[in-house]
Structure formats: structure tokens, C-alpha cells
Design a protein around this motif. Structure first.
Motif, mmCIF file in Angstrom:
data_model
loop_
_atom_site.group_PDB
_atom_site.id
_atom_site.type_symbol
_atom_site.label_atom_id
_atom_site.label_comp_id
_atom_site.label_asym_id
_atom_site.label_seq_id
_atom_site.Cartn_x
_atom_site.Cartn_y
_atom_site.Cartn_z
ATOM 1 N N PRO A 114 0.810 -1.232 0.000
ATOM 2 C CA PRO A 114 0.000 0.000 0.000
ATOM 3 C C PRO A 114 0.840 1.279 0.000
ATOM 4 C CG PRO A 114 -0.898 -1.584 1.564
ATOM 5 C CD PRO A 114 0.417 -2.143 1.092
ATOM 6 N N GLU A 115 1.925 1.285 0.765
ATOM 7 C CA GLU A 115 2.731 2.505 0.877
ATOM 8 C C GLU A 115 3.545 2.812 -0.378
ATOM 9 O OE1 GLU A 115 5.300 -0.650 3.073
ATOM 10 O OE2 GLU A 115 3.204 -0.299 2.510
ATOM 11 N N ARG B 258 4.037 3.096 -8.111
ATOM 12 C CA ARG B 258 3.498 2.288 -9.203
ATOM 13 C C ARG B 258 2.611 3.142 -10.109
ATOM 14 N NH1 ARG B 258 2.796 -3.154 -10.635
ATOM 15 N NH2 ARG B 258 2.137 -2.997 -12.818
ATOM 16 N N VAL B 259 1.850 4.067 -9.510
ATOM 17 C CA VAL B 259 1.018 4.967 -10.309
ATOM 18 C C VAL B 259 1.893 5.790 -11.256
ATOM 19 C CG1 VAL B 259 -0.413 7.055 -10.222
ATOM 20 C CG2 VAL B 259 -0.911 5.132 -8.699
ATOM 21 N N ASP C 185 5.802 6.790 4.343
ATOM 22 C CA ASP C 185 6.933 6.058 4.908
ATOM 23 C C ASP C 185 6.965 4.610 4.436
ATOM 24 O OD1 ASP C 185 9.193 5.773 6.449
ATOM 25 O OD2 ASP C 185 8.301 6.734 8.196
ATOM 26 N N GLU C 186 8.107 3.985 4.691
ATOM 27 C CA GLU C 186 8.273 2.544 4.488
ATOM 28 C C GLU C 186 7.791 1.845 5.753
ATOM 29 O OE1 GLU C 186 8.455 -0.710 3.461
ATOM 30 O OE2 GLU C 186 9.791 0.183 1.968
ATOM 31 N N ALA D 161 -1.045 6.753 2.566
ATOM 32 C CA ALA D 161 -0.269 6.477 1.360
ATOM 33 C C ALA D 161 -1.186 6.177 0.182
ATOM 34 C CB ALA D 161 0.678 5.303 1.609
ATOM 35 N N GLN D 162 -2.258 5.429 0.422
ATOM 36 C CA GLN D 162 -3.193 5.107 -0.655
ATOM 37 C C GLN D 162 -3.940 6.352 -1.125
ATOM 38 O OE1 GLN D 162 -5.275 1.082 -0.241
ATOM 39 N NE2 GLN D 162 -4.382 1.301 1.785
#
Length: 260
Positions: free
Chosen positions: A70-71, A76-77, A127-128, A162-163
């Protein structure tokens, strides 16, 4: 004061070759400006995304994707938007197998995209979450339910933020991507002219008896970028060289010299 570069740099959404990692690390070691951009940000994995962009330009425009988290959806977008960009596809052809050109193009693109990312993320840190996940698993194993619930709540909040960030980028439908790629093309050509003004060929041609190592070219490109006075001198030298070459070609055309 510059933020120190992390010794370990891992991709977040796409597989990256060992060669790409080595070249990108070399570029970062000699380019403090790029280190600042990717370190002084609320997007903690921006440098990993920069590595992936470099890899796509230098090694493979169509990478193998890693399992999604998710983060990392924001990255990817952007990758998908790059894949849909005709300008980016053309740039990958220009930079394929050229670590210097790919590094310069990647830096230019990340510099431009960073502004877009900053506007979309606002003050929210992206964040990771792997460390948080590991801590939550440990708390679960040790039976610390209160800590586990707290960590799980933190992770859920960060994941949702994040999403939402990724959705903002998706809603922008690639706005700024084409412009960023065009700027990158211009940067590559500019650096090529500057190195050639120093008498250094861009590539290691087969006829070059003493080719300059790529790592040295990366350092020179970074040095030029960080020294405005040197950059100005090389721009003037490049203009003078182009003028001289144009006059030479004109003279040859008028007199027939050099024509066989």
C-alpha cells in the motif's frame, strides 16, 4: 549540511539489476544535489523510485514488478503513467545502455516530479512500513497485545494516507510527466555539450584510445552542475565550438574542401 547517503538502496516496486544499482550509487556518491532531493523529503522511499526510473532508462523500460504494498502505490502509479508516455518511451531509446545519459535524465525527472509529489502529499509523511510490520509481528509473538494493537493502528493510518496520496496522483492523470521527460531530454543534451567542450567524448567510442571511465564522467557532470561559474564558461565554450563547426561546414560546402 548534506544528508548522508544510505549504504543500502533497495527497489520498492520494480526489479532492478545489480549493474543499475552500482551505476546509480556511483552517481549519488558524486552528486550531493541529488542526495538532497531524495533525502530531504517526506517521501522516504523517493530515492528507491529514482533508482527504478534510472533502471528503466538505462537497462529495461519494461521491468518485472515486485509484489505491491500500500505505501508504494504512489510509485506504481507514476511508473504506469511513465509507461503510457510516448515521450518517456522515446527517452528510454536514447538512454538505453548509456549510464551517464540515464543518470542525468533520471535526476532531471525526479527533480521535476518531486515538486508534483510534494504538492500532492502535503505535510503527510509517506513512509516505508516494513519496520513497523516487523515490530508488530514481534509484539504479537511476545504476547504484548496492547503494543500490537497500537502498532497495527499506526500502520493502518499510514497505509491509508499512502493510498490517498496515490489516488491524488492517479487523479492527475500524468500531469507534468511529459514536461518532465522533455526537460530531461534537454538536460542530457546540455551535459553532452558541456563534456564535449572539455574534450571528453560522451560515449566510449571504439576509436578512442584513452576513454574516460563512466564513473569519472558522472563526477564531472555533477561537478559542472554544482559550479555555476564553470557551467557558464562551458556554455560559452560550447557556443563558440558550435559556431566554429558551423563556419567550417559552410566553408567546405562553398569550396568543396573535404568532399571526395
Amino acid at each position: 549540511m548534506y544528508t548522508q547517503l544510505k549504504t543500502e538502496l533497495n527497489p520498492i516496486t520494480a526489479e532492478v539489476s545489480a549493474t543499475s544499482k552500482l551505476f546509480w550509487q556511483d552517481y549519488l556518491k558524486s552528486n550531493q544535489a541529488m542526495v538532497e532531493i531524495t533525502s530531504e523529503t517526506n517521501i522516504r522511499t523517493l530515492n528507491s523510485f529514482a533508482l527504478e526510473v534510472f533502471h528503466r532508462l538505462y537497462y529495461s523500460p519494461d521491468p518485472d514488478w515486485l509484489p505491491e504494498k500500500p505505501e508504494h502505490q504512489w510509485a506504481r502509479v507514476l511508473h504506469d503513467q511513465l509507461s503510457e508516455s510516448e515521450e518517456f518511451q522515446n527517452l528510454t531509446l536514447t538512454c538505453a545502455g548509456d549510464p551517464l545519459g540515464a543518470a542525468i535524465a533520471a535526476q532531471s525527472m525526479i527533480t521535476n516530479l518531486h515538486r508534483q509529489l510534494k504538492d500532492a502529499s502535503g505535510d503527510q509523511e509517506i513512509d516505508e512500513l516494513d519496520t513497523l510490520r516487523a515490530e508488530a509481528r514481534k509484539a504479537k509473538r511476545e504476547g504484548d497485545e496492547e503494543l500490537f494493537q497500537d502498532l497495527q493502528a499506526q500502520g493502518q493510518a499510514m497505509s491509508e494516507a499512502a493510498q490517498a496520496f496515490a489516488q491524488k496522483l492517479e487523479d492527475q492523470e500524468g500531469e507534468g510527466i511529459g514536461e518532465s521527460v522533455e526537460d530531461a531530454e534537454g538536460e542530457v543534451q546540455e551535459k553532452k555539450d558541456e563534456l564535449e567542450a572539455l574534450g571528453i567524448s560522451w560515449g566510449n567510442e571504439s576509436g578512442d584510445r584513452n576513454p574516460t571511465p563512466t564513473a569519472e564522467k558522472l563526477k564531472l557532470a555533477a561537478l559542472i552542475e554544482e559550479n555555476p561559474q564553470l557551467k557558464k564558461i562551458l556554455d560559452l565554450a560550447g557556443n563558440a565550438l558550435e559556431t566554429a563547426n558551423r563556419k567550417r561546414r559552410q566553408h567546405q560546402a562553398e569550396t568543396g574542401d573535404g568532399i571526395r
